[in-house]
Design an enzyme around this catalytic site. Structure first.
Site, PDB file in Angstrom:
ATOM      1  N   HIS A 105       0.839  -1.206   0.000  1.00 20.35           N
ATOM      2  CA  HIS A 105       0.000   0.000   0.000  1.00 20.35           C
ATOM      3  C   HIS A 105       0.870   1.250   0.000  1.00 20.35           C
ATOM      4  CE1 HIS A 105      -3.352   2.685   1.170  1.00 20.35           C
ATOM      5  NE2 HIS A 105      -2.450   3.256   1.942  1.00 20.35           N
ATOM      6  N   GLU A 106       1.901   1.268   0.834  1.00 17.99           N
ATOM      7  CA  GLU A 106       2.791   2.430   0.876  1.00 17.99           C
ATOM      8  C   GLU A 106       3.561   2.577  -0.435  1.00 17.99           C
ATOM      9  OE1 GLU A 106       2.378   4.555   3.099  1.00 17.99           O
ATOM     10  OE2 GLU A 106       1.107   3.297   4.344  1.00 17.99           O
ATOM     11  N   HIS A 109       1.637   4.559  -2.827  1.00 20.41           N
ATOM     12  CA  HIS A 109       1.802   6.016  -2.699  1.00 20.41           C
ATOM     13  C   HIS A 109       3.049   6.489  -3.440  1.00 20.41           C
ATOM     14  CE1 HIS A 109      -1.545   6.653  -0.109  1.00 20.41           C
ATOM     15  NE2 HIS A 109      -1.058   5.957   0.911  1.00 20.41           N
ATOM     16  N   HIS A 113       3.213   9.121  -6.519  1.00 21.12           N
ATOM     17  CA  HIS A 113       4.116  10.274  -6.560  1.00 21.12           C
ATOM     18  C   HIS A 113       4.906  10.298  -7.870  1.00 21.12           C
ATOM     19  CE1 HIS A 113       7.662  12.620  -4.601  1.00 21.12           C
ATOM     20  NE2 HIS A 113       6.836  13.440  -5.215  1.00 21.12           N
TER      21      HIS A 113
END
Length: 235
Positions: A105-106, A109, A113
């Site tokens: 999940h991270e 991100h 980005h």
């Protein structure tokens, strides 16, 4: 709005705050119980959260993001300013379904980005404004109350507080999209198989629920401020 009770006055709008607290507690409890459940289930790949994160980032063509360990439990986050993916103690060295799901999940991100995902860009731009506005909102509101219910000051405070609500709402698509990316990556790369992906979906869905609860609580708090102070010019 205020009702006498036993010589005191009861602010009925506190019900909105209580509802927000209950919603947040339920979501947090659901997240913790789901994470603990799948923290005990090992992933067939044998990778730890940090190793899975490294693999996902490299496969996505991201070589300028470092993976670091951060203290605490469920303190995982991606730092776009420094391009650091920080994984908590319960994620970094664990090979569980829950840990790899959170790590993925991270990574979602980080990929957002890299691809300049619009909601993430908007949220990033809101951070300094929200940090300033959250602190000043109550200064204006309380100042307006002490200055004889100065509606202008109170309205400024409410507007500043509403920025935090906007931030919470913008956060929702960012988090949902990161989870969606994570599930696709885990399934397509073979890090997880069918049943494991389904189990990870439960973990990430429970995590998403906490963001929905936070947004709902923020909206209820804003509604309370509007009910208390927003229409006094018309009284």
């Amino acid at each position: 709005m205020y009702y006498p009770y036993g010589g005191f006055y009861f602010d009925s709008t506190y019900i909105l705050i209580i509802i927000g607290v209950i919603i947040t507690m339920i979501a947090s409890s659901k997240m913790n119980s789901t994470f603990r459940r799948y923290q005990r289930v090992r992933c067939h790949c044998g990778l730890t959260g940090s190793q899975a994160a490294e693999r996902i980032l490299r496969q996505a063509g991201i070589f300028d993001v470092t993976v670091e360990r951060v203290g605490g439990d469920l303190t995982d986050h991606y730092d776009p300013k420094n391009k650091v993916l920080r994984l908590s103690d319960s994620t970094y060295g664990s090979d569980s379904i829950a840990a790899i799901g959170v790590a993925a999940h991270e990574c979602g991100h980080a990929i957002q980005h890299q691809q300049s995902y619009v909601p993430l860009t908007i949220r990033g731009a809101l951070v300094p404004v929200v940090n300033l506005g959250s602190g000043l909102s109550w200064v204006f509101i309380i100042g307006g109350i002490f200055l004889g219910m100065n509606q202008t000051l109170i309205n400024v405070g409410i507007i500043l507080f509403s920025l935090a609500v906007v931030f919470q709402l913008v956060t929702l698509p960012v988090e949902f999209n990161a989870s969606s990316r994570a599930l696709k990556i885990l399934g397509n790369t073979g890090i997880m198989y069918g049943e494991e992906v389904d189990q990870t979906r439960k973990v990430l869905s429970a995590a998403a629920l906490t963001y929905v609860a936070s947004a709902a609580a923020a909206i209820l708090s804003l509604l309370r401020l509007i009910l208390l102070f927003g229409g006094r010019d018309r009284d």
